[in-house]
Design an enzyme around this catalytic site. Structure first.
Site, PDB file in Angstrom:
ATOM      1  N   ARG A 193     -27.760-104.130 -67.111  1.00 17.55           N
ATOM      2  CA  ARG A 193     -27.549-105.578 -67.089  1.00 17.55           C
ATOM      3  C   ARG A 193     -28.504-106.280 -68.049  1.00 17.55           C
ATOM      4  O   ARG A 193     -28.374-107.464 -68.283  1.00 17.55           O
ATOM      5  CB  ARG A 193     -27.750-106.108 -65.668  1.00 17.55           C
ATOM      6  CG  ARG A 193     -26.688-105.642 -64.685  1.00 17.55           C
ATOM      7  CD  ARG A 193     -27.116-105.929 -63.262  1.00 17.55           C
ATOM      8  NE  ARG A 193     -28.392-105.267 -62.980  1.00 17.55           N
ATOM      9  CZ  ARG A 193     -29.158-105.522 -61.937  1.00 17.55           C
ATOM     10  NH1 ARG A 193     -28.781-106.411 -61.051  1.00 17.55           N
ATOM     11  NH2 ARG A 193     -30.308-104.874 -61.778  1.00 17.55           N
TER      12      ARG A 193
ATOM     13  N   LYS B 297     -22.530 -91.268 -54.701  1.00 18.33           N
ATOM     14  CA  LYS B 297     -22.163 -91.422 -53.300  1.00 18.33           C
ATOM     15  C   LYS B 297     -22.873 -92.641 -52.736  1.00 18.33           C
ATOM     16  O   LYS B 297     -23.957 -92.964 -53.233  1.00 18.33           O
ATOM     17  CB  LYS B 297     -22.502 -90.163 -52.491  1.00 18.33           C
ATOM     18  CG  LYS B 297     -23.835 -89.482 -52.766  1.00 18.33           C
ATOM     19  CD  LYS B 297     -25.118 -90.216 -52.562  1.00 18.33           C
ATOM     20  CE  LYS B 297     -25.446 -90.763 -51.211  1.00 18.33           C
ATOM     21  NZ  LYS B 297     -26.806 -91.376 -51.201  1.00 18.33           N
TER      22      LYS B 297
ATOM     23  N   TYR C 297     -22.482-103.560 -68.836  1.00 15.25           N
ATOM     24  CA  TYR C 297     -21.688-102.399 -68.443  1.00 15.25           C
ATOM     25  C   TYR C 297     -20.345-102.413 -69.177  1.00 15.25           C
ATOM     26  O   TYR C 297     -19.783-101.359 -69.482  1.00 15.25           O
ATOM     27  CB  TYR C 297     -21.462-102.406 -66.936  1.00 15.25           C
ATOM     28  CG  TYR C 297     -22.731-102.357 -66.107  1.00 15.25           C
ATOM     29  CD1 TYR C 297     -23.858-101.670 -66.543  1.00 15.25           C
ATOM     30  CD2 TYR C 297     -22.808-103.002 -64.877  1.00 15.25           C
ATOM     31  CE1 TYR C 297     -25.018-101.614 -65.779  1.00 15.25           C
ATOM     32  CE2 TYR C 297     -23.951-102.950 -64.104  1.00 15.25           C
ATOM     33  CZ  TYR C 297     -25.053-102.262 -64.560  1.00 15.25           C
ATOM     34  OH  TYR C 297     -26.193-102.216 -63.788  1.00 15.25           O
TER      35      TYR C 297
END
Ligand SMILES: NC(=O)c1ccc[n+]([C@@H]2O[C@H](COP(=O)([O-])OP(=O)(O)OC[C@H]3O[C@@H](n4cnc5c(N)ncnc54)[C@H](OP(=O)(O)O)[C@@H]3O)[C@@H](O)[C@H]2O)c1
Length: 332
Positions: free
Chosen positions: A40, A100, A61
């Site tokens: 960012r 995850k 991104y």
């Protein structure tokens, strides 16, 4: 999907703790280069690029996802952003390895899987435990019937972290809590050996920041097998796992999700210690799997298929429903 017949070019999305660990692991992966990073902020991207010797550093991104020379993006942002960032990269034609928990819930997971399939792209949840050599050996021995039929599993993952309401672990805005961060490992361990549960009972201790500080899950499986699992953010637990079979049992005494040793106890025989050490932090094995799949033209890993991520997410949805825990701005 067409096989990629040259070294795979990785992009890393995010510059936090796991992004750095993954960048380090990539050095051990054959046929892979760390090609680009997106952050960012330009400063973070540049710092990361300098530390990890990355050629391209983007201040957003979106720019990373749009780079035509990047093959696959590793999503290393907080849980709450996995869906948005995976959709961004898949939408831009990139293969994706996503940290995850794969997403916040099944609705998001289904959309991610649907977009990957629609665009003919590779997608995998970074469930690195499945690729650790000792876990592969454990699975082989269990499948070979070395402890008979598995009847029960016990596993826990808990440590005592300072209760910082702003940290990723305790902040509900970032979907903090033990379940999604740590409980996912014992749940994935159970699923690896016993498949999806047919019944789930769980309890949570919700802390002052509004997320589960510790939680326990008892699962029942199709043949009556049971999994007795727990995770915790404010309690140090053994971090071990037991697999109990009709003819013996296996103990993973330390950090079962990244284990290097286990002990096999077979009825009336001397215990057998099995050691499978590895160099590095252990993330290289999942990265190698992605590279191998892309070079083979596969859109899914056979070791960590998408249906297993969907099933795991369904289990965690059920558990959170039992507690009435939702996260702010959670889209269903
Ligand atoms: N597989 C494993 O062993 C393992 C271990 C740890 C964590 N994880 C998973 O990896 C993910 C990231 O964990 P982490 O420990 O690396 O977290 P972290 O150190 O806080 O880093 C997360 C990074 O995500 C980016 N980001 C994007 N949106 C953000 C937001 N709203 N707030 C904060 N950061 C944001 C930031 O990068 P920029 O500032 O560069 O944009 C930040 O550095 C989590 O989902 C976690 O479950 C996995």
């Amino acid at each position: 999907m067409r096989p990629i017949n040259r070294p795979i070019r990785w992009g890393i999305l995010g510059t936090g703790a796991i992004a750095a660990a993954f960048a380090t692991a990539l050095r051990q992966v054959t046929d892979a280069t760390l090609f680009a990073v997106g952050s960012r902020s330009q400063t973070s991207a540049d710092d990361f690029a300098q530390t990890h010797d990355v050629g391209r550093a983007f201040a957003s991104y979106a720019e990373l996802a749009a780079d035509p020379d990047v093959d696959v993006v590793y999503i290393a942002s907080p849980h709450t952003a996995h869906f948005e960032h995976t959709m961004l990269c898949l939408g831009a034609g990139k293969h994706v390895l996503c940290e995850k928990p794969f997403a916040l819930n099944s609705t998001q997971t289904e959309q991610m899987v649907a977009l990957a399939k629609h665009n003919g792209l590779f997608l995998m949840e970074a469930m690195w435990m499945r690729f650790i050599p000792l876990i592969i050996e454990l699975r082989r021995r269990v499948d070979a019937g070395e402890i008979g039929q598995v009847r029960m599993i016990q596993a826990d993952f808990g440590f005592r972290a300072p209760r910082n309401p702003h940290s990723r672990l305790f902040n509900p805005e970032l979907a903090g809590g033990a379940l999604l961060d740590l409980g996912i490992y014992p749940l994935a361990f159970s699923a690896l050996l016993l498949g999806a549960p047919t019944e789930i009972t769980s309890l949570a201790n919700i802390g002052t920041t509004g997320v589960d500080e510790q939680s326990a899950y008892v699962l029942k499986h199709e043949g009556g097998e049971l999994s007795v699992l727990a995770s915790a953010l404010r309690t140090q637990t053994s971090m071990s796992a037991w697999v109990y079979g009709t003819d013996g049992r296996i103990h993973l005494p330390k950090q079962f999700w990244r284990a290097k040793e286990m002990v096999l106890y077979r009825n009336e025989m001397e215990p057998e210690s099995i050691h499978l050490p590895y160099a590095g932090n252990g993330y290289q094995f999942e990265a190698q799997e992605v590279v191998d799949c892309l070079r083979d033209g596969k859109t899914e890993s056979e070791i960590m298929p998408l249906r297993d991520s969907e099933s795991l997410m369904g289990t965690m949805d059920t558990i959170r429903r039992q507690w009435g825990l939702t996260y702010p701005n959670e889209t269903e």
